[in-house]
Scaffold this motif. Sequence first.
Motif, PDB file in Angstrom:
ATOM      1  N   TYR A  75      33.183  34.995  32.811  1.00  0.00           N
ATOM      2  CA  TYR A  75      34.406  34.203  32.875  1.00  0.00           C
ATOM      3  C   TYR A  75      34.176  32.811  32.283  1.00  0.00           C
ATOM      4  O   TYR A  75      35.041  32.270  31.583  1.00  0.00           O
ATOM      5  N   ARG A  87      40.244  41.442  38.430  1.00  0.00           N
ATOM      6  CA  ARG A  87      41.477  40.780  37.996  1.00  0.00           C
ATOM      7  C   ARG A  87      41.796  39.611  38.929  1.00  0.00           C
ATOM      8  O   ARG A  87      42.188  38.525  38.488  1.00  0.00           O
ATOM      9  N   GLU A  88      41.623  39.843  40.229  1.00  0.00           N
ATOM     10  CA  GLU A  88      41.865  38.785  41.202  1.00  0.00           C
ATOM     11  C   GLU A  88      40.842  37.656  41.038  1.00  0.00           C
ATOM     12  O   GLU A  88      41.186  36.462  41.113  1.00  0.00           O
ATOM     13  N   ARG A 131      40.587  31.014  36.824  1.00  0.00           N
ATOM     14  CA  ARG A 131      41.465  30.271  35.917  1.00  0.00           C
ATOM     15  C   ARG A 131      42.332  29.257  36.656  1.00  0.00           C
ATOM     16  O   ARG A 131      42.812  28.293  36.062  1.00  0.00           O
ATOM     17  N   GLU A 132      42.561  29.490  37.935  1.00  0.00           N
ATOM     18  CA  GLU A 132      43.357  28.553  38.720  1.00  0.00           C
ATOM     19  C   GLU A 132      42.510  27.442  39.327  1.00  0.00           C
ATOM     20  O   GLU A 132      43.017  26.619  40.093  1.00  0.00           O
ATOM     21  N   ARG A 149      39.294  36.803  38.284  1.00  0.00           N
ATOM     22  CA  ARG A 149      39.633  36.066  37.064  1.00  0.00           C
ATOM     23  C   ARG A 149      40.795  35.094  37.336  1.00  0.00           C
ATOM     24  O   ARG A 149      40.791  33.956  36.859  1.00  0.00           O
ATOM     25  N   ARG A 150      41.801  35.553  38.070  1.00  0.00           N
ATOM     26  CA  ARG A 150      42.924  34.675  38.410  1.00  0.00           C
ATOM     27  C   ARG A 150      42.422  33.456  39.181  1.00  0.00           C
ATOM     28  O   ARG A 150      42.821  32.312  38.881  1.00  0.00           O
TER      29      ARG A 150
END
Length: 357
Positions: free
Chosen positions: A291, A256-257, A263-264, A259-260
């Motif tokens: 991703y 999850r981290e 995306r950032e 992926r964040r």
Amino acid sequence: MKKLSLALCVAALTAAALLLLQPDLTESPIAAEVNPEGLQPAQSDASGDEQASKPRQSDPPMTTPVWNGANFARALAGTDIDGDLRVDENGLLIMDIQVKDFFDYFFLAVGERTPEEVVAEIKRRIYDRLPAPAADQAMGLLNDYISYQERIRELMAAPLAPAESQNYEYYASVMESTFEQLKSLRRQIFAPDVVDAFFGLDEAYSGYALAVMQVKADAQLSDKEKASQVEALQQKLPAQMRDAHRQAAQRESLTREARRMYREGYSADSVRQALRGRFSDEKAEKIITYYQREEEWRARLGDYQRRKQDIQAAARTDAETIAGLTQLRNSLFTSEELKLVESYDAIERKAAQYDKP
């Protein structure tokens, strides 16, 4: 939409155990959405002429060629046959989860292959691998498993309450009811030892997941009390599942981290470094590739939605709209992706019908 299907609840119960026992996050987003449950139930009765598939004593011994999944279905390309069919010292079928995994593997091909073709392939392999007593046992289980899948479809067709009355507490209640119905159905169709072999781990974790939902739905508990009760429930899991749950939670948090970060706008090297230590280099590369494909898919789908609205606004007739959208879809998506996009469009049209006064 005015009503939903219990398919959501059945899928969630299945996914709870699958995510625990097989937490692989490298599946493509397209394949995951086309087949979110990972299994499409067979739609035919295998109780036809079994003798046609049985080798006669006078037949020459059968040999099984090297398996190439792609020759049977694209969904099985690059895979080995999952599960196994084994016998004990008395020549009887060993009843364990591998038998179910063997059936499930071939049922993944339903859609590309007809149910009849899939069942015929399973039959051939049963009689090729097993002596007569064990083969008869496996055929009986196959027939029961097909009946079970057909009954699940009936269960999934039951409607839920109107969307406006659905909340977390409601879903917790429905999930509990669905779980009990599934347990009852399994015991109606299968012998106790088969239920334990096929569904024991699934039911253990689904029961835990439901208990967690009920705790979280309890408005009388504080956040601290909920966390404490969830921890107590985790401690009651079998050691194997408790360890798997802990590892899955760690992987989920890490991905999850990652992926964040992706995306950032963090670089692939930064994401790769975040994944290092918990995942092998090979798995980390697969996650990053996932991703990348996910973002590319989202971008194309967003572009399609925007351009679709322009076409619908500019078209003067339904024929112009259909022609324009067909050309747009064909320019943006592969033949496999088109099935998913057309499903999205169908859901959107159905939702629009419900929204009309």
